[in-house]
Design a protein around this motif. Structure first.
Motif, PDB file in Angstrom:
ATOM      1  N   LEU A 194       0.830  -1.200   0.000  1.00  0.00           N
ATOM      2  CA  LEU A 194       0.000   0.000   0.000  1.00  0.00           C
ATOM      3  C   LEU A 194       0.865   1.252   0.000  1.00  0.00           C
ATOM      4  O   LEU A 194       1.952   1.270   0.568  1.00  0.00           O
ATOM      5  N   THR A 195       0.366   2.288  -0.642  1.00  0.00           N
ATOM      6  CA  THR A 195       1.061   3.568  -0.562  1.00  0.00           C
ATOM      7  C   THR A 195       0.900   4.123   0.842  1.00  0.00           C
ATOM      8  O   THR A 195      -0.007   3.720   1.597  1.00  0.00           O
ATOM      9  N   GLU A 197      -0.175   7.002   1.745  1.00  0.00           N
ATOM     10  CA  GLU A 197      -1.452   7.702   1.903  1.00  0.00           C
ATOM     11  C   GLU A 197      -2.592   6.716   2.130  1.00  0.00           C
ATOM     12  O   GLU A 197      -3.430   6.898   3.024  1.00  0.00           O
ATOM     13  N   THR A 198      -2.616   5.647   1.329  1.00  0.00           N
ATOM     14  CA  THR A 198      -3.682   4.648   1.473  1.00  0.00           C
ATOM     15  C   THR A 198      -3.586   3.938   2.813  1.00  0.00           C
ATOM     16  O   THR A 198      -4.593   3.723   3.504  1.00  0.00           O
ATOM     17  N   ALA A 199      -2.346   3.556   3.202  1.00  0.00           N
ATOM     18  CA  ALA A 199      -2.164   2.848   4.465  1.00  0.00           C
ATOM     19  C   ALA A 199      -2.574   3.720   5.641  1.00  0.00           C
ATOM     20  O   ALA A 199      -3.252   3.255   6.573  1.00  0.00           O
ATOM     21  N   ALA A 201      -4.731   6.155   5.671  1.00  0.00           N
ATOM     22  CA  ALA A 201      -6.191   6.302   5.688  1.00  0.00           C
ATOM     23  C   ALA A 201      -6.852   5.049   6.242  1.00  0.00           C
ATOM     24  O   ALA A 201      -7.792   5.126   7.046  1.00  0.00           O
ATOM     25  N   ARG A 202      -6.383   3.868   5.823  1.00  0.00           N
ATOM     26  CA  ARG A 202      -6.993   2.625   6.295  1.00  0.00           C
ATOM     27  C   ARG A 202      -6.771   2.411   7.788  1.00  0.00           C
ATOM     28  O   ARG A 202      -7.610   1.829   8.479  1.00  0.00           O
TER      29      ARG A 202
END
Length: 239
Positions: A194-195, A197-199, A201-202
């Motif tokens: 995961l990037t 940013e994605t990580a 957010a999750r």
């Protein structure tokens, strides 16, 4: 073996001739712990390019030798080995367990069935041999006679050719530490690719907090590469 035995006899003969026939003795006797320590320190400080030794690390076992002297003698030999470009150490086979458990001395080492006597040769210009051929603590002969020193170096060369290389087993890897619980989600996100940013957010955290946790994970894994982090985590059983 015959060549090495002959070279040892030649070295002993050279010492005897220099002591009995020449105008000067084969070497200067040094006695007393303080003077012997100073002589060893001087040898270490004068080492430039080569150190040759016959050494038996277990010879002093059971002898009443003060621990400070043993520590200083060992430190002098390590210092000399670090200064020398070429180090060749010959040790008897019975000393192998001590070598594997004790502090390592830089340079090459070989195993022989036995050594003729204990000896230090520095830069082929000066040598030190115990007066009793066994323990430096009991006194040493500091030899600068070029004929005797070269004979001792030749004896060492012949014994070296007949000895076998000593290879140390690699040290065991450090025991794995447990993965801190707060870093488990970060590791899972990295492994999933995961990037940031994605990580972040999750995981419900800010990008700054996630970046800090990634740094903590890298430090725990002992690497600065995210690619290597996955491999190291697998090696430690964290995946």
């Amino acid at each position: 073996m015959a060549e090495s035995a002959g070279s040892v006899m030649l070295a002993r003969s050279a010492m005897n001739r220099a002591a009995t026939e020449g105008q000067r003795p084969a070497g200067r006797p040094v006695r007393g712990a303080r003077r012997i320590s100073a002589a060893l320190a001087g040898l270490a400080a004068s080492t430039r390019y080569e150190l040759l030794t016959f050494d038996d690390p277990v010879a002093s076992a059971g002898c009443a030798i003060p621990e400070p002297f043993l520590e200083l003698a060992g430190a002098c030999m390590r210092a000399a080995a670090e200064r020398a470009g070429e180090v060749r150490r010959i040790v008897p086979r019975h000393a192998l367990p001590r070598l594997e458990d004790g502090p390592r001395i830089p340079g090459r080492a070989r195993l022989a069935e036995s050594i003729p006597f204990k000896m230090i040769v520095v830069d082929r210009t000066v040598a030190a041999v115990p007066l009793d051929l066994e323990l430096l603590y009991n006194g040493l002969l500091l030899i600068r006679d070029p004929v005797v020193v070269q004979a001792l170096a030749r004896a060492h060369h012949a014994c070296w050719a007949a000895a076998e290389d000593l290879t140390y087993a690699p040290p065991p890897p450090p025991p794995p530490r447990d993965l801190p619980p707060q870093l488990r989600p970060v590791l899972d996100a990295l492994v999933a690719g995961l990037t940031d940013e994605t990580a972040a957010a999750r995981l419900g955290m800010s990008a700054r907090t996630y970046s800090r946790r990634v740094g903590e994970l890298m430090a725990a894994l002992g690497t600065t590469s995210r690619f290597r982090a996955g491999a190291e985590a697998a090696r430690r059983g964290w995946l």
